[in-house]
Design a protein around this motif. Structure first.
Motif, PDB file in Angstrom:
ATOM      1  N   ARG A  34       0.857  -1.192   0.000  1.00  0.00           N
ATOM      2  CA  ARG A  34       0.000   0.000   0.000  1.00  0.00           C
ATOM      3  C   ARG A  34       0.892   1.239   0.000  1.00  0.00           C
ATOM      4  O   ARG A  34       1.808   1.350   0.798  1.00  0.00           O
ATOM      5  CB  ARG A  34      -0.880   0.013   1.249  1.00  0.00           C
ATOM      6  CG  ARG A  34      -1.781   1.228   1.354  1.00  0.00           C
ATOM      7  CD  ARG A  34      -2.567   1.243   2.650  1.00  0.00           C
ATOM      8  NE  ARG A  34      -1.747   1.397   3.836  1.00  0.00           N
ATOM      9  CZ  ARG A  34      -1.313   2.582   4.310  1.00  0.00           C
ATOM     10  NH1 ARG A  34      -1.598   3.687   3.687  1.00  0.00           N
ATOM     11  NH2 ARG A  34      -0.582   2.616   5.401  1.00  0.00           N
ATOM     12  N   THR A  35       0.613   2.171  -0.912  1.00  0.00           N
ATOM     13  CA  THR A  35       1.357   3.423  -0.939  1.00  0.00           C
ATOM     14  C   THR A  35       0.570   4.563  -0.321  1.00  0.00           C
ATOM     15  O   THR A  35       1.147   5.519   0.162  1.00  0.00           O
ATOM     16  CB  THR A  35       1.733   3.827  -2.380  1.00  0.00           C
ATOM     17  OG1 THR A  35       0.547   3.963  -3.163  1.00  0.00           O
ATOM     18  CG2 THR A  35       2.667   2.798  -3.009  1.00  0.00           C
ATOM     19  N   GLY A  89     -10.606   6.236   2.727  1.00  0.00           N
ATOM     20  CA  GLY A  89      -9.953   5.174   3.469  1.00  0.00           C
ATOM     21  C   GLY A  89      -9.619   3.927   2.669  1.00  0.00           C
ATOM     22  O   GLY A  89      -9.167   2.928   3.225  1.00  0.00           O
ATOM     23  N   GLU A  90      -9.811   3.948   1.354  1.00  0.00           N
ATOM     24  CA  GLU A  90      -9.505   2.783   0.521  1.00  0.00           C
ATOM     25  C   GLU A  90      -8.005   2.715   0.224  1.00  0.00           C
ATOM     26  O   GLU A  90      -7.402   3.718  -0.137  1.00  0.00           O
ATOM     27  CB  GLU A  90     -10.270   2.864  -0.810  1.00  0.00           C
ATOM     28  CG  GLU A  90     -11.773   2.763  -0.647  1.00  0.00           C
ATOM     29  CD  GLU A  90     -12.201   1.404  -0.123  1.00  0.00           C
ATOM     30  OE1 GLU A  90     -11.621   0.384  -0.542  1.00  0.00           O
ATOM     31  OE2 GLU A  90     -13.108   1.366   0.714  1.00  0.00           O
ATOM     32  N   PRO A  91      -7.389   1.539   0.367  1.00  0.00           N
ATOM     33  CA  PRO A  91      -5.959   1.415   0.084  1.00  0.00           C
ATOM     34  C   PRO A  91      -5.674   1.474  -1.418  1.00  0.00           C
ATOM     35  O   PRO A  91      -6.466   1.012  -2.231  1.00  0.00           O
ATOM     36  CB  PRO A  91      -5.605   0.049   0.651  1.00  0.00           C
ATOM     37  CG  PRO A  91      -6.874  -0.723   0.635  1.00  0.00           C
ATOM     38  CD  PRO A  91      -7.980   0.282   0.833  1.00  0.00           C
ATOM     39  N   CYS A 101      -1.499   6.733 -13.760  1.00  0.00           N
ATOM     40  CA  CYS A 101      -2.744   6.582 -12.996  1.00  0.00           C
ATOM     41  C   CYS A 101      -2.793   7.318 -11.658  1.00  0.00           C
ATOM     42  O   CYS A 101      -3.862   7.535 -11.120  1.00  0.00           O
ATOM     43  CB  CYS A 101      -3.020   5.098 -12.746  1.00  0.00           C
ATOM     44  SG  CYS A 101      -1.919   4.343 -11.531  1.00  0.00           S
ATOM     45  N   PHE A 102      -1.702   7.695 -11.074  1.00  0.00           N
ATOM     46  CA  PHE A 102      -1.648   8.412  -9.794  1.00  0.00           C
ATOM     47  C   PHE A 102      -2.117   7.581  -8.598  1.00  0.00           C
ATOM     48  O   PHE A 102      -2.430   8.132  -7.554  1.00  0.00           O
ATOM     49  CB  PHE A 102      -2.436   9.730  -9.852  1.00  0.00           C
ATOM     50  CG  PHE A 102      -1.877  10.715 -10.825  1.00  0.00           C
ATOM     51  CD1 PHE A 102      -0.915  11.624 -10.426  1.00  0.00           C
ATOM     52  CD2 PHE A 102      -2.292  10.716 -12.151  1.00  0.00           C
ATOM     53  CE1 PHE A 102      -0.380  12.527 -11.326  1.00  0.00           C
ATOM     54  CE2 PHE A 102      -1.765  11.624 -13.057  1.00  0.00           C
ATOM     55  CZ  PHE A 102      -0.808  12.533 -12.650  1.00  0.00           C
ATOM     56  N   ASP A 103      -2.157   6.263  -8.710  1.00  0.00           N
ATOM     57  CA  ASP A 103      -2.529   5.436  -7.561  1.00  0.00           C
ATOM     58  C   ASP A 103      -1.384   5.306  -6.563  1.00  0.00           C
ATOM     59  O   ASP A 103      -1.617   5.033  -5.389  1.00  0.00           O
ATOM     60  CB  ASP A 103      -2.966   4.034  -8.007  1.00  0.00           C
ATOM     61  CG  ASP A 103      -4.466   3.929  -8.156  1.00  0.00           C
ATOM     62  OD1 ASP A 103      -5.167   4.924  -7.921  1.00  0.00           O
ATOM     63  OD2 ASP A 103      -4.936   2.834  -8.496  1.00  0.00           O
ATOM     64  N   ASP A 150      -2.049   9.510   3.493  1.00  0.00           N
ATOM     65  CA  ASP A 150      -3.449   9.271   3.847  1.00  0.00           C
ATOM     66  C   ASP A 150      -4.302  10.408   3.307  1.00  0.00           C
ATOM     67  O   ASP A 150      -4.106  11.559   3.690  1.00  0.00           O
ATOM     68  CB  ASP A 150      -3.622   9.157   5.361  1.00  0.00           C
ATOM     69  CG  ASP A 150      -2.962   7.892   5.916  1.00  0.00           C
ATOM     70  OD1 ASP A 150      -3.119   6.839   5.273  1.00  0.00           O
ATOM     71  OD2 ASP A 150      -2.300   7.979   6.945  1.00  0.00           O
ATOM     72  N   GLY A 151      -5.215  10.059   2.409  1.00  0.00           N
ATOM     73  CA  GLY A 151      -6.081  11.068   1.806  1.00  0.00           C
ATOM     74  C   GLY A 151      -5.316  11.966   0.845  1.00  0.00           C
ATOM     75  O   GLY A 151      -4.191  11.679   0.478  1.00  0.00           O
TER      76      GLY A 151
END
Length: 98
Positions: free
Chosen positions: A42-43, A49-51, A61-63, A91-92
């Motif tokens: 997880r980055t 709150g979705e990983p 994609c910027f994920d 986070d967020g």
């Protein structure tokens, strides 16, 4: 745990911090590769709150957004590691440093 290095040629080892913990990486690796080799899938998490983690692996994609040396929204897959780099999972939505 890192994969066995048989058959691999890597650059020099560098020391980085991942979420405040010491880790190592190699010159020529992306931040995403270093995170995955360190066991982090997880980055970041979304505002809901979705990983999220590495998806496209080529900066589209910027994920894989992380905070690097205090700069939020840095794409881990196209950012190369360097000695002393501080990487924090985000986070967020990241906020710009003041």
């Amino acid at each position: 745990m890192r994969l066995p290095e048989k058959g691999l040629t890597r650059g020099p080892r560098v020391n980085i911090l991942v979420d405040g913990e010491p880790a190592s990486a190699y010159v020529g690796e992306s931040v995403a590769a270093a995170l995955m080799a360190d066991g982090a899938m997880r980055t970041r998490t979304t505002a809901g709150g979705e990983p999220r983690g590495l998806f496209c692996g080529m900066g589209v994609c910027f994920d894989c957004l992380v905070e690097v040396d205090g700069v939020p929204n840095t794409r881990a897959c196209v950012t190369w590691v360097r000695e002393g780099m501080r990487i924090d999972r985000q986070d967020g939505p990241g906020t710009a440093p003041s």
